[in-house]
Design a protein around this motif. Structure first.
Motif, PDB file in Angstrom:
ATOM      1  N   GLU A  26      57.427  28.903  18.615  1.00  0.00           N
ATOM      2  CA  GLU A  26      58.815  29.331  18.421  1.00  0.00           C
ATOM      3  C   GLU A  26      59.414  29.874  19.726  1.00  0.00           C
ATOM      4  OE1 GLU A  26      61.380  32.596  15.852  1.00  0.00           O
ATOM      5  OE2 GLU A  26      59.399  32.017  15.133  1.00  0.00           O
ATOM      6  N   LYS A  27      58.633  30.674  20.435  1.00  0.00           N
ATOM      7  CA  LYS A  27      59.089  31.225  21.718  1.00  0.00           C
ATOM      8  C   LYS A  27      59.365  30.096  22.718  1.00  0.00           C
ATOM      9  CE  LYS A  27      57.674  34.272  25.449  1.00  0.00           C
ATOM     10  NZ  LYS A  27      56.564  35.009  26.062  1.00  0.00           N
ATOM     11  N   SER A  28      58.447  29.129  22.783  1.00  0.00           N
ATOM     12  CA  SER A  28      58.617  28.004  23.712  1.00  0.00           C
ATOM     13  C   SER A  28      59.834  27.161  23.356  1.00  0.00           C
ATOM     14  CB  SER A  28      57.365  27.121  23.716  1.00  0.00           C
ATOM     15  OG  SER A  28      56.277  27.803  24.282  1.00  0.00           O
ATOM     16  N   GLN A  29      60.027  26.924  22.059  1.00  0.00           N
ATOM     17  CA  GLN A  29      61.194  26.146  21.644  1.00  0.00           C
ATOM     18  C   GLN A  29      62.494  26.868  21.998  1.00  0.00           C
ATOM     19  OE1 GLN A  29      60.050  25.573  17.521  1.00  0.00           O
ATOM     20  NE2 GLN A  29      59.439  23.460  17.924  1.00  0.00           N
ATOM     21  N   ASN A  30      62.505  28.180  21.856  1.00  0.00           N
ATOM     22  CA  ASN A  30      63.688  28.959  22.247  1.00  0.00           C
ATOM     23  C   ASN A  30      63.931  28.872  23.747  1.00  0.00           C
ATOM     24  OD1 ASN A  30      64.187  29.748  19.600  1.00  0.00           O
ATOM     25  ND2 ASN A  30      63.066  31.670  19.807  1.00  0.00           N
ATOM     26  N   GLU A  31      62.836  28.928  24.530  1.00  0.00           N
ATOM     27  CA  GLU A  31      62.971  28.832  25.984  1.00  0.00           C
ATOM     28  C   GLU A  31      63.481  27.446  26.397  1.00  0.00           C
ATOM     29  OE1 GLU A  31      59.237  29.962  27.753  1.00  0.00           O
ATOM     30  OE2 GLU A  31      59.418  32.021  27.036  1.00  0.00           O
ATOM     31  N   ILE A  32      62.972  26.418  25.741  1.00  0.00           N
ATOM     32  CA  ILE A  32      63.439  25.052  26.034  1.00  0.00           C
ATOM     33  C   ILE A  32      64.930  24.940  25.726  1.00  0.00           C
ATOM     34  CG2 ILE A  32      63.322  22.646  25.266  1.00  0.00           C
ATOM     35  CD1 ILE A  32      60.292  23.019  25.006  1.00  0.00           C
TER      36      ILE A  32
END
Length: 120
Positions: A26-32
């Motif tokens: 979830e954190k990575s998807q938000n960063e992307i």
């Protein structure tokens, strides 16, 4: 085969790992999403942005694969067939499961499987 405490401890570890992976994804998807919403000022910025999102996508893919393996292990615990090698159908050594609680193969079969995969 395994005592009840072993299974409880491994299940707890699997659940915690799954939760951590879900949070990381979830954190990575938000960063992307944040990176994709940025407006690069030049070709260099654009290249860095594309490289960073590509790396994040790759990491998410690896984490999703591990999450699926963890969920499979949790299903096996529920079904009562956890810790059985998918190749030889023998019990996977508890020490191996303590290192990799979602292991699908015993050490011997893992080596055979990796050799076969590398030959493809």
């Amino acid at each position: 085969m395994y005592n009840e405490n072993d299974i409880i401890n491994l299940k707890t570890e699997l659940v915690n790992k799954a939760e951590n992976i879900k949070n990381n994804i979830e954190k990575s998807q938000n960063e992307i999403e944040l990176m994709r919403n940025q407006s690069p000022t030049d070709d260099g910025d654009h290249a860095v942005l594309m490289n960073d999102t590509s790396i994040e996508d790759t990491l998410i893919g690896k984490q999703l694969k591990e999450l699926k393996e963890i969920e499979l292990a949790l299903d096996k615990i529920s079904n009562g067939n956890y810790g059985i090698c998918e190749m030889c159908e023998e019990a996977i050594d508890i020490d191996r499961l303590k290192v990799k609680p979602f292991a699908k193969f015993c050490i011997s079969c893992r080596e055979i499987n990796e050799k076969e995969m590398s030959e493809k």
